[in-house]
Design an enzyme around this catalytic site. Structure first.
Site, PDB file in Angstrom:
ATOM      1  CG  HIS A 160      -1.920   1.025   1.312  1.00  0.00           C
ATOM      2  ND1 HIS A 160      -3.124   0.936   0.652  1.00  0.00           N
ATOM      3  CD2 HIS A 160      -1.938   2.215   1.979  1.00  0.00           C
ATOM      4  CE1 HIS A 160      -3.849   2.017   0.913  1.00  0.00           C
ATOM      5  NE2 HIS A 160      -3.146   2.809   1.714  1.00  0.00           N
TER       6      HIS A 160
ATOM      7  CG  ASP B 188      -0.849   5.663   2.584  1.00  0.00           C
ATOM      8  OD1 ASP B 188      -2.024   5.522   2.235  1.00  0.00           O
ATOM      9  OD2 ASP B 188      -0.304   4.976   3.477  1.00  0.00           O
TER      10      ASP B 188
ATOM     11  CG  MET C 284      -0.419  11.436   2.125  1.00  0.00           C
ATOM     12  SD  MET C 284      -0.149  11.496   3.900  1.00  0.00           S
ATOM     13  CE  MET C 284      -0.621   9.826   4.378  1.00  0.00           C
TER      14      MET C 284
ATOM     15  CG  HIS D 157      -4.965   5.692  -0.095  1.00  0.00           C
ATOM     16  ND1 HIS D 157      -4.985   5.611   1.281  1.00  0.00           N
ATOM     17  CD2 HIS D 157      -5.992   6.506  -0.426  1.00  0.00           C
ATOM     18  CE1 HIS D 157      -5.980   6.340   1.763  1.00  0.00           C
ATOM     19  NE2 HIS D 157      -6.605   6.906   0.738  1.00  0.00           N
TER      20      HIS D 157
ATOM     21  CG  MET E 190      -5.112  10.138   1.115  1.00  0.00           C
ATOM     22  SD  MET E 190      -4.216   9.524   2.552  1.00  0.00           S
ATOM     23  CE  MET E 190      -3.098   8.403   1.730  1.00  0.00           C
TER      24      MET E 190
ATOM     25  N   GLY F 148      -3.990  10.999   6.482  1.00  0.00           N
ATOM     26  CA  GLY F 148      -2.874  11.943   6.608  1.00  0.00           C
ATOM     27  C   GLY F 148      -1.671  11.402   7.357  1.00  0.00           C
ATOM     28  CG  PHE F 149      -0.509  12.323  10.145  1.00  0.00           C
ATOM     29  CD1 PHE F 149       0.761  12.814   9.897  1.00  0.00           C
ATOM     30  CD2 PHE F 149      -1.590  13.191  10.071  1.00  0.00           C
ATOM     31  CE1 PHE F 149       0.966  14.152   9.591  1.00  0.00           C
ATOM     32  CE2 PHE F 149      -1.410  14.540   9.765  1.00  0.00           C
ATOM     33  CZ  PHE F 149      -0.126  15.019   9.519  1.00  0.00           C
ATOM     34  N   GLY F 150       0.104   7.905   9.774  1.00  0.00           N
ATOM     35  CA  GLY F 150       0.053   6.557  10.317  1.00  0.00           C
ATOM     36  C   GLY F 150      -0.063   6.627  11.837  1.00  0.00           C
TER      37      GLY F 150
ATOM     38  CG  ASP G  92      -5.579   2.935   4.791  1.00  0.00           C
ATOM     39  OD1 ASP G  92      -4.743   2.728   5.693  1.00  0.00           O
ATOM     40  OD2 ASP G  92      -5.368   3.688   3.821  1.00  0.00           O
ATOM     41  N   GLY G  93      -6.283   2.135   8.348  1.00  0.00           N
ATOM     42  CA  GLY G  93      -6.107   3.031   9.484  1.00  0.00           C
ATOM     43  C   GLY G  93      -6.355   2.335  10.804  1.00  0.00           C
ATOM     44  N   GLY G  94      -5.318   2.256  11.626  1.00  0.00           N
ATOM     45  CA  GLY G  94      -5.469   1.669  12.953  1.00  0.00           C
ATOM     46  C   GLY G  94      -5.718   0.167  12.929  1.00  0.00           C
TER      47      GLY G  94
ATOM     48  N   GLY H 242       0.016  -0.121   8.532  1.00  0.00           N
ATOM     49  CA  GLY H 242       1.307   0.550   8.481  1.00  0.00           C
ATOM     50  C   GLY H 242       2.103   0.325   9.740  1.00  0.00           C
ATOM     51  CB  SER H 243       2.136   2.047  13.021  1.00  0.00           C
ATOM     52  OG  SER H 243       0.745   2.030  13.193  1.00  0.00           O
TER      53      SER H 243
END
Ligand code: DX5
Ligand code: ZN
Length: 230
Positions: free
Chosen positions: A41, A43, A45, A74, A76, A152-154, A185-187, A207-208
């Protein structure tokens, strides 16, 4: 288990290189590929649609040239960028290109443009964006990306209210009988990933959870297990 069987078996995992170590990108990608990741993936931005800047087509091209994993791009970016960004990332070797529904009044046209370039098309929905419009474009979509954090952020926390949205989108896709993936996507970690898969998600972006782990390969394997836990 039953739901997952209905949607084509094992969940797919797409590690997000936003959280990878920039100077070790190639070896980290190799590590997740060996562990069974399905896509990478990426990102993109633009510092306008979201308050951050990341990669351009040159990075995408370099990642696709090592030929380890298909690229899940992706975007953004604001509407003004779409006209050049879509062909540029298609040329760079993207397997999927995702645009945000919030940036274009011409979503149907944009999705057709993506498919016309031989790339799979996807639309992303921010947490506050309702999915009502989806039935009207499902025939033009290969994937719906449900943002489970604000983009916007991981490293942000999963928003639990998005579980309902996953269910609603799952129902729309099942009703239409189209082979459209649902990506979240996210968390995402092993726990939130399992919740999302239980509601009908078929692709987990992380991601993280993957790249901040002591063993990114093990993190990928734990996400692949999400489809088997229920
Ligand atoms: C956020 C990006 C995500 C990000 C997810 O705007 O779209 O792909 O990498 O990071 P985690 O998994 O750390 O929430
Ligand atoms: Zn993303």
């Amino acid at each position: 288990m039953e739901r997952n069987a209905r949607h084509g078996g094992e969940v797919k995992v797409a590690p997000s290189v936003l959280s990878a170590r920039p100077l070790e990108l190639e070896s980290q990608v190799r590590q997740v590929a060996l562990a069974g990741a399905d896509m990478l993936h990426l990102d993109i931005m633009d510092g306008n649609f979201v308050p951050n800047l990341t990669f351009g087509p040159a990075t995408a091209k370099a990642l696709s040239s090592i030929n380890l994993l298909p690229l899940d791009v992706h975007l953004m970016v604001s509407a003004a960028c779409l006209d050049w960004a879509i062909p540029a990332f298609a040329e760079a070797g993207a397997r999927y290109i995702t645009v945000h529904s919030e940036v274009t009044p011409h979503l149907s046209r944009t999705l057709r443009t993506i498919r016309g370039l031989g790339v799979r098309s996807a639309v992303a929905l921010n947490p506050a964006t309702p999915p009502d419009f989806l039935p009207y474009v499902l025939d033009e979509l290969d994937m719906v990306l449900i943002m489970t954090v604000n983009p916007g952020f991981g490293g942000q926390a999963f928003i639990p209210a998005m579980l309902k949205k996953i269910e609603v989108v799952r129902e729309m896709i099942d009703r239409a009988g189209v082979p459209c993936e649902i990506e979240v996507d996210g968390g995402i970690d092993a726990a939130t990933g399992a919740e999302a898969v239980a509601r009908g998600a078929t692709i987990l972006v992380a991601g993280s959870y993957v790249f901040s782990a002591t063993d990114p390969g093990e993190a990928v394997r734990s996400l692949k297990m999400c489809s088997r836990e229920r």
